[in-house]
Design a protein around this motif. Structure first.
Motif, mmCIF file in Angstrom:
data_model
loop_
_atom_site.group_PDB
_atom_site.id
_atom_site.type_symbol
_atom_site.label_atom_id
_atom_site.label_comp_id
_atom_site.label_asym_id
_atom_site.label_seq_id
_atom_site.Cartn_x
_atom_site.Cartn_y
_atom_site.Cartn_z
ATOM 1 N N MET A 157 0.824 -1.198 0.000
ATOM 2 C CA MET A 157 0.000 0.000 0.000
ATOM 3 C C MET A 157 0.865 1.258 0.000
ATOM 4 S SD MET A 157 -2.994 -0.994 -0.344
ATOM 5 C CE MET A 157 -3.736 0.630 -0.160
ATOM 6 N N VAL A 158 2.010 1.208 0.668
ATOM 7 C CA VAL A 158 2.940 2.340 0.627
ATOM 8 C C VAL A 158 3.553 2.462 -0.769
ATOM 9 C CG1 VAL A 158 5.027 3.320 1.653
ATOM 10 C CG2 VAL A 158 3.408 2.069 3.077
ATOM 11 N N ILE A 159 3.857 1.326 -1.385
ATOM 12 C CA ILE A 159 4.390 1.356 -2.749
ATOM 13 C C ILE A 159 3.373 1.959 -3.708
ATOM 14 C CG2 ILE A 159 5.153 -0.118 -4.649
ATOM 15 C CD1 ILE A 159 6.400 -1.963 -2.606
ATOM 16 N N ALA A 160 2.090 1.732 -3.458
ATOM 17 C CA ALA A 160 1.058 2.343 -4.307
ATOM 18 C C ALA A 160 1.143 3.862 -4.252
ATOM 19 C CB ALA A 160 -0.324 1.870 -3.864
ATOM 20 N N LEU A 161 1.396 4.422 -3.079
ATOM 21 C CA LEU A 161 1.563 5.876 -2.967
ATOM 22 C C LEU A 161 2.825 6.337 -3.682
ATOM 23 C CD1 LEU A 161 0.545 6.954 0.662
ATOM 24 C CD2 LEU A 161 -0.570 7.540 -1.492
ATOM 25 N N GLN A 162 3.893 5.564 -3.596
ATOM 26 C CA GLN A 162 5.117 5.927 -4.299
ATOM 27 C C GLN A 162 4.910 5.914 -5.810
ATOM 28 O OE1 GLN A 162 8.006 3.121 -2.853
ATOM 29 N NE2 GLN A 162 8.329 4.210 -0.932
ATOM 30 N N ILE A 170 6.934 14.739 -4.818
ATOM 31 C CA ILE A 170 5.512 14.417 -4.662
ATOM 32 C C ILE A 170 5.352 13.059 -3.986
ATOM 33 C CG2 ILE A 170 3.375 13.970 -5.906
ATOM 34 C CD1 ILE A 170 4.187 15.979 -7.972
ATOM 35 N N SER A 171 6.172 12.075 -4.349
ATOM 36 C CA SER A 171 6.107 10.756 -3.713
ATOM 37 C C SER A 171 6.413 10.849 -2.229
ATOM 38 C CB SER A 171 7.078 9.793 -4.390
ATOM 39 O OG SER A 171 6.712 9.546 -5.724
ATOM 40 N N THR A 172 7.447 11.613 -1.897
ATOM 41 C CA THR A 172 7.801 11.765 -0.485
ATOM 42 C C THR A 172 6.679 12.415 0.301
ATOM 43 O OG1 THR A 172 10.143 11.976 -1.106
ATOM 44 C CG2 THR A 172 9.511 12.720 1.093
ATOM 45 N N LEU A 173 6.082 13.440 -0.286
ATOM 46 C CA LEU A 173 4.979 14.128 0.391
ATOM 47 C C LEU A 173 3.796 13.193 0.616
ATOM 48 C CD1 LEU A 173 3.626 16.725 1.444
ATOM 49 C CD2 LEU A 173 2.924 17.202 -0.917
ATOM 50 N N LEU A 174 3.414 12.444 -0.422
ATOM 51 C CA LEU A 174 2.268 11.543 -0.296
ATOM 52 C C LEU A 174 2.550 10.414 0.685
ATOM 53 C CD1 LEU A 174 1.065 11.250 -4.012
ATOM 54 C CD2 LEU A 174 0.070 12.613 -2.180
ATOM 55 N N VAL A 175 3.753 9.864 0.655
ATOM 56 C CA VAL A 175 4.075 8.746 1.546
ATOM 57 C C VAL A 175 4.087 9.201 3.000
ATOM 58 C CG1 VAL A 175 5.891 7.132 2.216
ATOM 59 C CG2 VAL A 175 5.310 7.416 -0.182
ATOM 60 N N VAL A 176 4.733 10.324 3.279
ATOM 61 C CA VAL A 176 4.786 10.814 4.663
ATOM 62 C C VAL A 176 3.388 11.152 5.162
ATOM 63 C CG1 VAL A 176 5.648 12.653 6.149
ATOM 64 C CG2 VAL A 176 7.158 11.616 4.458
ATOM 65 N N ALA A 177 2.594 11.840 4.336
ATOM 66 C CA ALA A 177 1.229 12.173 4.748
ATOM 67 C C ALA A 177 0.381 10.916 4.908
ATOM 68 C CB ALA A 177 0.598 13.116 3.724
ATOM 69 N N GLY A 178 0.551 9.942 3.999
ATOM 70 C CA GLY A 178 -0.208 8.708 4.112
ATOM 71 C C GLY A 178 0.137 7.923 5.359
ATOM 72 N N ILE A 209 1.354 -12.054 -6.999
ATOM 73 C CA ILE A 209 1.134 -11.391 -8.293
ATOM 74 C C ILE A 209 -0.117 -10.522 -8.243
ATOM 75 C CG2 ILE A 209 0.570 -11.805 -10.716
ATOM 76 C CD1 ILE A 209 2.339 -14.295 -10.563
ATOM 77 N N SER A 210 -1.180 -11.048 -7.638
ATOM 78 C CA SER A 210 -2.431 -10.276 -7.564
ATOM 79 C C SER A 210 -2.267 -9.044 -6.689
ATOM 80 C CB SER A 210 -3.556 -11.152 -7.029
ATOM 81 O OG SER A 210 -3.284 -11.578 -5.696
ATOM 82 N N ARG A 211 -1.521 -9.148 -5.584
ATOM 83 C CA ARG A 211 -1.327 -7.997 -4.695
ATOM 84 C C ARG A 211 -0.453 -6.932 -5.352
ATOM 85 N NH1 ARG A 211 -5.078 -6.918 -2.197
ATOM 86 N NH2 ARG A 211 -5.995 -8.278 -3.748
ATOM 87 N N VAL A 212 0.602 -7.345 -6.043
ATOM 88 C CA VAL A 212 1.464 -6.382 -6.738
ATOM 89 C C VAL A 212 0.693 -5.681 -7.849
ATOM 90 C CG1 VAL A 212 3.512 -6.155 -8.179
ATOM 91 C CG2 VAL A 212 3.593 -7.590 -6.141
ATOM 92 N N ALA A 213 -0.088 -6.438 -8.602
ATOM 93 C CA ALA A 213 -0.892 -5.837 -9.666
ATOM 94 C C ALA A 213 -1.900 -4.848 -9.094
ATOM 95 C CB ALA A 213 -1.613 -6.930 -10.456
ATOM 96 N N HIS A 214 -2.505 -5.199 -7.970
ATOM 97 C CA HIS A 214 -3.469 -4.289 -7.340
ATOM 98 C C HIS A 214 -2.785 -3.022 -6.850
ATOM 99 C CE1 HIS A 214 -6.116 -2.699 -4.156
ATOM 100 N NE2 HIS A 214 -7.091 -3.174 -4.902
ATOM 101 N N ALA A 215 -1.564 -3.145 -6.319
ATOM 102 C CA ALA A 215 -0.850 -1.971 -5.824
ATOM 103 C C ALA A 215 -0.540 -0.999 -6.958
ATOM 104 C CB ALA A 215 0.437 -2.398 -5.114
ATOM 105 N N GLY A 227 -2.065 2.698 -7.537
ATOM 106 C CA GLY A 227 -1.197 3.866 -7.681
ATOM 107 C C GLY A 227 -1.485 4.650 -8.944
ATOM 108 N N LEU A 228 -1.684 3.956 -10.057
ATOM 109 C CA LEU A 228 -2.012 4.647 -11.311
ATOM 110 C C LEU A 228 -3.373 5.321 -11.235
ATOM 111 C CD1 LEU A 228 -0.709 2.031 -13.897
ATOM 112 C CD2 LEU A 228 0.351 4.210 -13.291
#
Length: 258
Positions: free
Chosen positions: A95-100, A128-136, A176-182, A186-187
């Motif tokens: 879920m953090v990778i999704a924000l990144q 922007i990634s750093t801001l979203l991750v820290v806020a998330g 595979i399903s979790r990575v694809a969902h992340a 994110g997109l």
């Protein structure tokens, strides 16, 4: 008196084995958990948090481990517990990778990818990634991340029962399903920036076609960067709100989303 001492000694020995197995699962998850498992978090804090979670979780699953230890050796249970812990940690970390991913896509779409933030790890990330991750992460902690972690760890013993077998094919399919969902999530979060960039570049191409003598690059680059910052200011609360809701749904193992 000697009989009581023997019972206490036997209980302490079995309790040590059970506690160590629970700690192995929680310690493996702690290496990947958001906030708790970040690289900037001191190792002493991680160890203290792992011990605290173990003290909370161990009494709940004590009986299951005692039965598993009677049918299996400690060494055979060790591998299963470590793999199960990594699976729980990866579930939270994705879920953090999704924000990144969302921040990286948004930065590339708005010509802000060259602006690197300090990050919370060793690898540089766009600002922007750093801001979203820290806020998330802040919102996740405020939403009761420690409680969700305890719930997920306790419920994980129902999915990965002590002494049970973890199938490689099942883990591969799940991963595979979790990575694809992340990446999909994110997109999706970066959708407003991609759409705004598409409309802007189409308009810029039309202007360049109509006025070839105008240096659109000198006008367009600062404009898209400013527009990206304004769009981030407007959409960041909605992006983080959607992310937190999905984060809480995904980490609810009882709902079957795991």
């Amino acid at each position: 008196m000697s009989e009581l001492a023997e019972q206490l000694q036997a209980f302490s020995q079995s309790g040590l084995w059970v506690f160590s197995l629970v700690f192995l699962r929680i310690g493996a998850a702690m290496a990947l958990l958001p906030a708790f498992g970040e690289q900037v978090t001191p190792m002493r804090v991680k160890l203290s948090a792992a011990l605290a979670f173990t003290i909370i979780v161990a009494p709940v699953v004590w009986g299951d481990f005692e039965q598993a230890l009677q049918a299996n050796s400690w060494w055979s249970l060790m591998f299963t517990e470590v793999v199960a812990g990594f699976a729980i940690g990866i579930m939270f970390r994705l879920m953090v990778i999704a924000l990144q991913v969302a921040g990286a896509v948004a930065a590339n779409a708005t010509s802000l990818s060259q602006m690197f933030g300090g990050g919370i790890g060793t690898e540089p990330q766009p600002a922007i990634s750093t801001l979203l991750v820290v806020a998330g992460l802040c919102l996740a902690v405020m939403a009761g991340l420690h409680i969700r972690v305890c719930e997920a760890l306790i419920l994980s013993f129902q999915l990965f029962q002590p002494g049970g077998r973890i199938g490689p094919s099942d883990m591969a399919t799940w991963g595979i399903s979790r990575v694809a969902h992340a990446f999909e999530h994110g997109l999706t979060l970066a959708g407003p920036f991609v759409l705004a960039s598409l409309i802007y570049n189409l308009a810029l191409g039309a202007i360049n076609r109509a006025m070839p003598q105008l240096m659109v690059a000198f006008v367009g680059a600062p404009a898209i960067s400013l527009g990206g910052l304004v769009l981030l200011l407007v959409t960041a609360p909605f992006i983080l709100g959607v992310w937190v809701s999905v984060f809480l749904d995904m980490t609810d193992l009882q709902s079957g989303s795991f």
